[in-house]
Design a protein around this motif. Structure first.
Motif, mmCIF file in Angstrom:
data_model
loop_
_atom_site.group_PDB
_atom_site.id
_atom_site.type_symbol
_atom_site.label_atom_id
_atom_site.label_comp_id
_atom_site.label_asym_id
_atom_site.label_seq_id
_atom_site.Cartn_x
_atom_site.Cartn_y
_atom_site.Cartn_z
ATOM 1 N N LEU A 466 0.679 -1.080 -0.016
ATOM 2 C CA LEU A 466 -0.404 0.197 0.285
ATOM 3 C C LEU A 466 1.394 1.255 -0.135
ATOM 4 O O LEU A 466 1.632 1.418 0.675
ATOM 5 C CB LEU A 466 -1.256 -0.192 0.728
ATOM 6 C CG LEU A 466 -2.295 -0.862 1.331
ATOM 7 C CD1 LEU A 466 -2.280 -0.948 2.459
ATOM 8 C CD2 LEU A 466 -2.998 -1.058 -0.095
ATOM 9 N N THR A 467 0.418 2.451 -0.496
ATOM 10 C CA THR A 467 0.514 3.680 -0.456
ATOM 11 C C THR A 467 -0.256 4.727 -0.375
ATOM 12 O O THR A 467 -1.053 4.516 -0.753
ATOM 13 C CB THR A 467 2.112 4.345 -2.156
ATOM 14 O OG1 THR A 467 2.510 5.108 -1.582
ATOM 15 C CG2 THR A 467 1.094 3.713 -3.011
ATOM 16 N N ALA A 468 0.571 5.911 0.234
ATOM 17 C CA ALA A 468 -0.095 6.949 -0.140
ATOM 18 C C ALA A 468 -1.002 7.378 -1.399
ATOM 19 O O ALA A 468 -0.611 7.160 -2.416
ATOM 20 C CB ALA A 468 0.497 8.326 0.343
ATOM 21 N N ALA A 469 -1.586 8.459 -1.249
ATOM 22 C CA ALA A 469 -2.271 8.951 -2.785
ATOM 23 C C ALA A 469 -1.379 9.380 -3.709
ATOM 24 O O ALA A 469 -0.029 10.198 -3.260
ATOM 25 C CB ALA A 469 -3.373 10.278 -2.272
ATOM 26 N N THR A 470 -1.394 10.051 -4.645
ATOM 27 C CA THR A 470 -0.561 10.189 -5.822
ATOM 28 C C THR A 470 -0.789 11.426 -5.483
ATOM 29 O O THR A 470 -1.447 12.598 -5.546
ATOM 30 C CB THR A 470 -0.788 9.947 -6.836
ATOM 31 O OG1 THR A 470 -1.551 7.842 -7.308
ATOM 32 C CG2 THR A 470 -0.224 10.289 -8.341
ATOM 33 N N ALA A 640 10.657 -13.610 -14.603
ATOM 34 C CA ALA A 640 10.719 -11.057 -15.449
ATOM 35 C C ALA A 640 10.160 -11.081 -14.937
ATOM 36 O O ALA A 640 9.505 -9.493 -13.863
ATOM 37 C CB ALA A 640 10.483 -11.509 -17.134
ATOM 38 N N VAL A 641 8.710 -11.753 -14.634
ATOM 39 C CA VAL A 641 7.767 -10.764 -14.376
ATOM 40 C C VAL A 641 7.759 -10.992 -13.031
ATOM 41 O O VAL A 641 7.817 -9.711 -11.678
ATOM 42 C CB VAL A 641 6.365 -11.647 -14.256
ATOM 43 C CG1 VAL A 641 5.143 -10.911 -13.281
ATOM 44 C CG2 VAL A 641 5.896 -11.936 -15.445
ATOM 45 N N MET A 642 8.218 -11.488 -12.277
ATOM 46 C CA MET A 642 8.785 -11.452 -10.425
ATOM 47 C C MET A 642 9.871 -9.936 -9.990
ATOM 48 O O MET A 642 9.955 -8.886 -9.606
ATOM 49 C CB MET A 642 9.614 -12.700 -10.207
ATOM 50 C CG MET A 642 8.304 -13.691 -9.825
ATOM 51 S SD MET A 642 6.800 -13.304 -8.546
ATOM 52 C CE MET A 642 8.524 -12.589 -6.749
ATOM 53 N N ALA A 643 10.440 -10.034 -11.412
ATOM 54 C CA ALA A 643 11.658 -8.821 -11.438
ATOM 55 C C ALA A 643 10.738 -7.033 -11.708
ATOM 56 O O ALA A 643 10.868 -6.593 -10.460
ATOM 57 C CB ALA A 643 12.784 -8.963 -12.258
ATOM 58 N N ILE A 644 10.184 -7.502 -13.014
ATOM 59 C CA ILE A 644 9.314 -5.881 -12.664
ATOM 60 C C ILE A 644 8.217 -5.963 -10.708
ATOM 61 O O ILE A 644 8.605 -4.532 -10.782
ATOM 62 C CB ILE A 644 8.641 -6.206 -13.750
ATOM 63 C CG1 ILE A 644 8.585 -6.441 -14.664
ATOM 64 C CG2 ILE A 644 7.777 -5.547 -13.472
ATOM 65 C CD1 ILE A 644 8.338 -6.749 -16.422
ATOM 66 N N ALA A 649 7.693 -2.769 -5.496
ATOM 67 C CA ALA A 649 7.491 -3.005 -4.394
ATOM 68 C C ALA A 649 8.728 -1.845 -3.677
ATOM 69 O O ALA A 649 8.548 -0.866 -2.396
ATOM 70 C CB ALA A 649 7.851 -4.239 -3.918
ATOM 71 N N ALA A 650 9.781 -1.923 -4.199
ATOM 72 C CA ALA A 650 10.754 -1.074 -3.703
ATOM 73 C C ALA A 650 10.811 0.174 -4.041
ATOM 74 O O ALA A 650 10.751 1.756 -3.105
ATOM 75 C CB ALA A 650 12.523 -1.655 -4.844
ATOM 76 N N HIS A 651 9.555 0.550 -5.024
ATOM 77 C CA HIS A 651 9.796 2.161 -5.708
ATOM 78 C C HIS A 651 8.416 2.573 -5.246
ATOM 79 O O HIS A 651 7.190 3.197 -5.941
ATOM 80 C CB HIS A 651 10.473 2.268 -6.929
ATOM 81 C CG HIS A 651 11.183 2.185 -7.455
ATOM 82 N ND1 HIS A 651 12.114 1.200 -7.110
ATOM 83 C CD2 HIS A 651 12.804 3.054 -7.312
ATOM 84 C CE1 HIS A 651 13.204 1.227 -7.583
ATOM 85 N NE2 HIS A 651 13.811 2.277 -7.170
ATOM 86 N N CYS A 652 7.117 1.493 -4.218
ATOM 87 C CA CYS A 652 5.974 1.867 -4.111
ATOM 88 C C CYS A 652 5.825 3.611 -3.733
ATOM 89 O O CYS A 652 4.123 3.608 -4.050
ATOM 90 C CB CYS A 652 5.743 1.062 -3.227
ATOM 91 S SG CYS A 652 5.812 1.059 -1.423
ATOM 92 N N ILE A 677 8.439 4.226 -17.272
ATOM 93 C CA ILE A 677 7.677 4.186 -15.906
ATOM 94 C C ILE A 677 7.604 5.764 -15.784
ATOM 95 O O ILE A 677 7.926 6.216 -15.993
ATOM 96 C CB ILE A 677 9.038 3.428 -15.301
ATOM 97 C CG1 ILE A 677 9.526 2.381 -15.212
ATOM 98 C CG2 ILE A 677 8.916 3.778 -13.893
ATOM 99 C CD1 ILE A 677 11.030 1.796 -14.334
ATOM 100 N N ARG A 678 6.149 5.535 -15.171
ATOM 101 C CA ARG A 678 6.152 7.281 -14.793
ATOM 102 C C ARG A 678 5.702 7.050 -12.883
ATOM 103 O O ARG A 678 5.543 5.994 -12.162
ATOM 104 C CB ARG A 678 4.429 7.264 -15.095
ATOM 105 C CG ARG A 678 3.852 8.960 -14.512
ATOM 106 C CD ARG A 678 3.255 9.164 -15.254
ATOM 107 N NE ARG A 678 1.479 8.750 -14.916
ATOM 108 C CZ ARG A 678 0.525 9.439 -14.428
ATOM 109 N NH1 ARG A 678 0.523 10.274 -14.130
ATOM 110 N NH2 ARG A 678 -0.381 9.043 -14.782
#
Length: 683
Positions: A466-470, A640-644, A649-652, A677-678
């Motif tokens: 989970l993460t906060a609002a955009t 490959a999907v797991m890498a994505i 997760a690291a940049h959530c 990536i955005r």
């Protein structure tokens, strides 16, 4: 600390504040037979429907367990503050004009904040909320009519719409409803917390949720975990499936997924069965109340009409229902009873030769039920009693109930039209332990939902990412930067160079092996703008292609072409308004929008979940090797999907959306040939 709703949900004393709406609540309490204390507070009236009124809140003989507050919004805050100070058990706040009206009337948000502060530790429902109905204890803290009778056990329904809740109480389908609770604005207590509190009542057999939004995701996770631990199934309707909330996003993934996909993935992950209509919602809850989740999908359909048998087969074709063959012993016994003309098949049309012979019908029905079907369904429409005489159908009713008693099997009766099963016969069947389903389509959907409920695993899912609002501002990484970022997490990408001129391009391209792909830099959707040239075989052709693109862009990306592809896969991750991250897997490349072939999961995901999702895709057959073609390296594709996913997760905290399209699945690896990536801008 979680709120204690026990006094509010099961009160022995009720205080009421207000005029006409409070009168309505008193009327409902008297009608339902509530035998606790009723304390109306109204300085302008001596009594309400014979119940003496108190002049002020100071005159209350004690702290009420529950209160209905039917005064205006400013006065509501004052009453809530006084009740909280005297340690009352809780209150429902009827008034509107709080946060739900902020877009039309200024000050609503501030009033709602004041209301929450005034309540303190005292639980409140609403505001903008009808209240609650407890049909187990005759508690009708509700300012309007409702249709539910008293019950000894039943399902609990939490609704974010009071009017929908009223409609549900009016059902004539035989569903025993234990509680109906309207959540209103959920200023303090959310729908998930209400539902979790209802699980504590042993008389509640299943939970139904009517949701307009998910609210606190962690609270929903906690509720789902508790429901799973208590063995109580949960059914939900989530409205807003047509909302185009992501129309302004950049990726194919976002436009394909939409808000409905994230909601459905969330419910599925938590083990909550999603349905789409109120009728199916009620029928599913009824089947789960009577029988519970089905242990398997093997269903036997029994009727005395070939038309009904065919309809059951046709309408079930796209569902989870499986019409298994009869066992050999069953076939022989049924043939002996029904004669040579009747074809012994499932669905079974037993004709009318035995109609009226209740003992013989009982033997036939018992024979059908005796084997290993997970559910036996009798299609039975009964004549309307106001114009016809249904007594000639009593033989079927008696035989079904008798066979159920003899075998102890799971049995349901399904009326092809909802109106063709009266309340009288519904009650008679349910007293005999037979579930009654109203409507063929609705009944089949309910059976399919009960099968899905039986397939739910008992393992606890990992907490959601989970993460906060955009943030308001975000930026898109270039294709090269996006690929480079993902390659740092193990994603394989082609060797490439970037150039800001044609001269630089032709000079640097010598470091690459042909064939190559040339792409113009600067636009998200390059193919539509003519900024992609494939299978370039030499430097001269590369220069020609670059000059053709020069009218649109002056910056280029050239990379070694990935050959030997078996299938092109879309991998996208989008941030949902709930704060969750939706992983979308699908057919990639130019087929993305054409096929709309996608599967959705929420982060975090396991490799096994990814592999199962890939197999469910229509292109899954290509990946496995179709018509003698080589199979893709599924382990490499899953990796490959797991890498994505690991990058996401690291940049959530900053990720808005990312897309790899296509990820080319090959016999020996999987390679990403385009990425976007955005990220939220750092403040």
């Amino acid at each position: 600390m979680k709120p204690d709703l026990s006094r509010l949900l099961r009160p022995r004393s009720i205080a009421l504040f207000g005029g006409g709406w409070a009168v309505n609540v008193v009327a409902q309490l008297k009608k339902s037979g509530f035998d606790g204390d009723i304390w109306p507070v109204n300085p302008k009236r001596a009594d309400i429907l014979g119940v003496p009124c108190l002049a002020s809140i100071d005159d209350l003989p004690g702290a009420p367990d529950a209160s209905f507050i039917g005064v205006n919004r400013d006065a509501t805050i004052e009453v809530v503050e006084r009740l909280s100070a005297m340690r009352a058990g809780g209150a429902t706040c009827f008034a509107s004009g709080f946060l739900e009206s902020e877009s039309e009337t200024a000050g609503g948000a501030d009033l709602q904040a004041r209301l929450i502060k005034a309540a303190g530790d005292m639980p409140i429902l609403g505001p903008n909320c009808y209240g609650l109905l407890n049909y187990l204890d005759n508690v009708t803290l509700w300012p309007d009519q409702h249709g539910g009778p008293a019950v000894e056990s039943g399902v609990a329904i939490v609704a974010q719409s009071s009017n929908i809740a009223i409609n549900m109480t009016m059902q004539a389908r035989g569903l025993p409803i234990a509680y109906v609770v309207a959540a209103g604005n959920q200023a303090q207590i959310g729908a998930s917390a209400i539902a979790e509190a209802l699980l504590d009542d042993e008389r509640v057999t299943a939970i139904g949720l009517y949701l307009e939004g998910f609210g606190d995701i962690r609270a929903l996770e906690a509720f789902a975990a508790k429901a799973r631990a208590r063995g109580k199934p949960v059914v939900a309707i989530k409205i807003g499936r047509s909302d185009k909330a992501r129309a302004a996003t950049m990726t194919h993934t976002a436009s394909l997924a939409g808000s409905a996909a994230a909601g459905s993935a969330l419910l599925k992950r938590l083990g909550i069965i999603e349905v789409e209509t109120i009728a199916v919602f009620l029928e599913t809850l009824k089947l789960l109340h009577m029988i519970g989740p089905l242990p398997g999908a093997s269903v036997c359909s029994v009727s005395c009409s070939g038309g009904e048998a065919s309809l059951m087969a046709d309408l079930s074709s796209a569902t989870d229902l499986e019409f298994a063959d009869f066992a050999a012993t069953q076939r022989a016994a049924l043939k002996a009873e029904l004669g040579p003309i009747v074809t012994i098949a499932n669905p079974l049309d037993y004709h009318t030769f035995i109609w009226g012979d209740t003992p013989r019908m009982t033997r036939v029905f018992s024979t059908v039920m005796a084997e290993t079907f997970d559910l036996t369904v009798f299609i039975l429409d009964l004549p309307r009693a106001d114009r016809c005489d249904p007594s000639g159908y009593q033989c079927a009713v008696d035989a079904i109930i008798a066979a159920k008693a003899l075998t102890g099997s799971r049995v349901a009766v399904l009326a092809s039209l909802p109106e063709n099963m009266s309340d009288h016969f519904t009650r008679e069947f349910m007293r005999g332990g037979v579930a009654v389903l109203h409507g063929m389509s609705e009944g089949i959907a309910a059976i399919s939902a009960a099968i899905a409920a039986g397939r739910l695993g008992k393992a606890e899912p990992e907490p959601l990412v989970l993460t906060a609002a955009t943030a308001n501002q975000s930026s898109i990484l270039s294709e090269a930067a996006s690929k480079d970022a993902l390659s740092g997490f193990g994603l394989k990408i082609p060797k490439s160079i970037q150039a800001r001129s044609i001269d630089e391009l032709t000079r640097e391209a010598a470091a690459l092996s042909f064939p190559v792909v040339l792409k113009g830099v600067g636009l998200a959707h390059k193919s539509e703008a003519g900024l992609v040239a494939l299978d370039i075989r030499d430097e001269a052709s590369l220069g020609v292609a670059a000059r053709q693109m020069q009218t649109v862009t002056s910056e280029f990306l050239v990379e070694e072409m990935a050959v030997g592809g078996i299938a092109e896969v879309l991998v996208g991750i989008t941030r949902d308004p709930t704060g969750t991250f939706l992983l979308t897997l699908g057919a990639g490349g130019v087929l993305t929008e054409i096929l709309g072939d996608t599967e959705s999961l929420l982060l975090p995901v396991s490799r096994n979940e990814i592999m199962l999702a890939l197999k469910r895709l229509r292109i899954g057959r290509l990946l496995e090797g179709y018509r003698g073609k080589p199979a893709a390296d599924m382990e490499a594709l899953g990796g490959a999907v797991m890498a994505i996913c690991h990058y996401a997760a690291a940049h959530c905290d900053r990720l808005v959306e990312l897309e790899v399209n296509p990820l080319i699945a090959r016999a020996g690896d999987a390679i990403a040939v385009d990425a976007l990536i955005r990220l939220n801008d750092v403040e």
